[in-house]
Design an enzyme around this catalytic site. Structure first.
Site, PDB file in Angstrom:
ATOM      1  N   ASP A 170       1.062  -4.301  -5.818  1.00  0.00           N
ATOM      2  CA  ASP A 170       0.055  -4.711  -4.904  1.00  0.00           C
ATOM      3  C   ASP A 170      -0.962  -5.631  -5.551  1.00  0.00           C
ATOM      4  O   ASP A 170      -0.967  -5.686  -6.813  1.00  0.00           O
ATOM      5  CB  ASP A 170      -0.883  -3.527  -4.237  1.00  0.00           C
ATOM      6  CG  ASP A 170      -0.152  -2.877  -2.850  1.00  0.00           C
ATOM      7  OD1 ASP A 170       1.131  -3.134  -2.832  1.00  0.00           O
ATOM      8  OD2 ASP A 170      -1.220  -2.092  -2.335  1.00  0.00           O
TER       9      ASP A 170
ATOM     10  N   HIS B 127       0.093  -8.683   1.644  1.00  0.00           N
ATOM     11  CA  HIS B 127      -0.910  -7.769   1.537  1.00  0.00           C
ATOM     12  C   HIS B 127      -2.331  -8.157   1.926  1.00  0.00           C
ATOM     13  O   HIS B 127      -3.440  -8.138   1.482  1.00  0.00           O
ATOM     14  CB  HIS B 127      -0.895  -7.275   0.106  1.00  0.00           C
ATOM     15  CG  HIS B 127      -1.943  -5.946  -0.285  1.00  0.00           C
ATOM     16  ND1 HIS B 127      -1.911  -4.980   0.364  1.00  0.00           N
ATOM     17  CD2 HIS B 127      -2.995  -5.893  -1.227  1.00  0.00           C
ATOM     18  CE1 HIS B 127      -2.788  -4.260  -0.025  1.00  0.00           C
ATOM     19  NE2 HIS B 127      -3.390  -4.765  -1.123  1.00  0.00           N
TER      20      HIS B 127
ATOM     21  N   HIS C 279      -7.921  -9.658   1.195  1.00  0.00           N
ATOM     22  CA  HIS C 279      -8.036  -7.910   0.994  1.00  0.00           C
ATOM     23  C   HIS C 279      -8.985  -7.298   1.956  1.00  0.00           C
ATOM     24  O   HIS C 279      -9.771  -6.414   1.465  1.00  0.00           O
ATOM     25  CB  HIS C 279      -8.377  -7.598  -0.620  1.00  0.00           C
ATOM     26  CG  HIS C 279      -7.426  -6.245  -0.975  1.00  0.00           C
ATOM     27  ND1 HIS C 279      -8.509  -4.999  -0.819  1.00  0.00           N
ATOM     28  CD2 HIS C 279      -6.451  -5.730  -1.247  1.00  0.00           C
ATOM     29  CE1 HIS C 279      -7.803  -4.104  -1.344  1.00  0.00           C
ATOM     30  NE2 HIS C 279      -6.724  -4.451  -1.455  1.00  0.00           N
TER      31      HIS C 279
ATOM     32  N   HIS D 130      -0.408  -1.936  -9.366  1.00  0.00           N
ATOM     33  CA  HIS D 130      -1.203  -3.095  -9.205  1.00  0.00           C
ATOM     34  C   HIS D 130      -0.695  -3.873 -10.392  1.00  0.00           C
ATOM     35  O   HIS D 130      -1.262  -3.381 -11.564  1.00  0.00           O
ATOM     36  CB  HIS D 130      -2.498  -3.040  -8.892  1.00  0.00           C
ATOM     37  CG  HIS D 130      -3.093  -2.035  -7.904  1.00  0.00           C
ATOM     38  ND1 HIS D 130      -2.882  -0.840  -7.567  1.00  0.00           N
ATOM     39  CD2 HIS D 130      -3.334  -2.643  -6.750  1.00  0.00           C
ATOM     40  CE1 HIS D 130      -3.584  -0.413  -6.579  1.00  0.00           C
ATOM     41  NE2 HIS D 130      -3.682  -1.431  -5.619  1.00  0.00           N
TER      42      HIS D 130
END
Length: 265
Positions: A73, A124, A128, A218
């Site tokens: 991610d 994604h 965010h 990540h």
């Protein structure tokens, strides 16, 4: 996160029923579907997904093989090229849920490389933001801007997305469906946003690993990319085959708006 032998028909029906019973809840009344349920539904001959993304080309059959999906991610970032080198050397595919602002727009050549090397490119959001805190237009902007940015680079719009912190609800699902995006959560996390300890990141993943699992990492945190070779080597020793998320669901296809999450092992 950013932080007796039944007949063929009876047997198939039983599998589908069992898969349906595996549905759980995530977010505000949103049902989630396991990889096993997605595969069983496809095997039942259900054609309700016609018109949605086509069949996935499979290297393996995850109904027969012990599969696990590696996902990253919030990249790409400065360490992503090295991660791609590792994945190429070990011949492991991954799914990358990319962040738009300061990531896709900053590293377009890395986004192109991710796609060119056969990894799954996914969404994604743009910045965010927690999607459940936004109205419909806000959710649409966060997702569509990243769709557009990725399509401009790769020539293809993602079919998967991961909501920040895994937070979703009916509005997020509706907009995702409109944009042709299935939602993908996870069952294994190293919480690598909270540590730079590579050994600890490896340990957390290996302890939680299970068949049909989806690993969340990540590639923007210092301890994560160095942990990946050890994670791959050990899981391969344990008999796991790494696949992308679409391969994990195949012969099922990821349906827009649906939330996919494995049951924890």
């Amino acid at each position: 996160m950013f932080r007796s032998r039944p007949g063929r028909r009876g047997g198939r029906t039983a599998v589908l029923l069992a898969a349906t019973l595996m549905l759980t809840l995530a977010g505000c009344g949103t049902q989630t579907v396991t990889p096993q349920a997605a595969r069983a539904e496809a095997g039942s001959g259900d054609k309700s997904g016609d018109g949605e993304p086509g069949p996935v080309s499979r290297r393996v059959d995850c109904a027969q093989v012990k599969c696990i999906a590696l996902t990253f991610d919030a990249g790409p970032g400065k360490d992503t090229p090295h991660l791609l080198d590792v994945l190429k050397e070990k011949r492991v595919p991954a799914t990358f849920f990319l962040l738009g602002r300061k990531h896709v727009d900053r590293y377009p050549q890395v986004v192109r490389r991710i796609a060119d090397e056969g990894h799954e490119v996914a969404n994604h959001t743009w910045s965010h933001r927690i999607l459940t805190d936004l109205d419909e237009d806000g959710v649409r902007e966060e997702l569509s801007r990243t769709q557009d940015a990725i399509a401009k680079i790769t020539g293809r719009r993602p079919v998967l997305m991961r909501p920040p912190q895994g937070r979703t609800d009916s509005t997020v699902s509706d907009v995702s469906r409109e944009l042709g995006l299935a939602q993908v959560l996870w069952s294994i996390t190293a919480k690598d946003y909270s540590t730079t300890d590579t050994a600890l990141i490896q340990e957390r993943v290996l302890t939680q690993a299970h068949r049909d699992g989806i690993i969340l990492l990540h590639d923007i945190y210092d301890g994560t990319v160095p942990a990946v070779p050890g994670i791959i080597d050990e899981l391969q020793k344990r008999g796991y085959t790494f696949v992308t998320v679409p391969e994990l669901l195949a012969p099922g296809t990821a349906r827009p708006g649906t939330v996919y999450r494995p049951e924890k092992g």
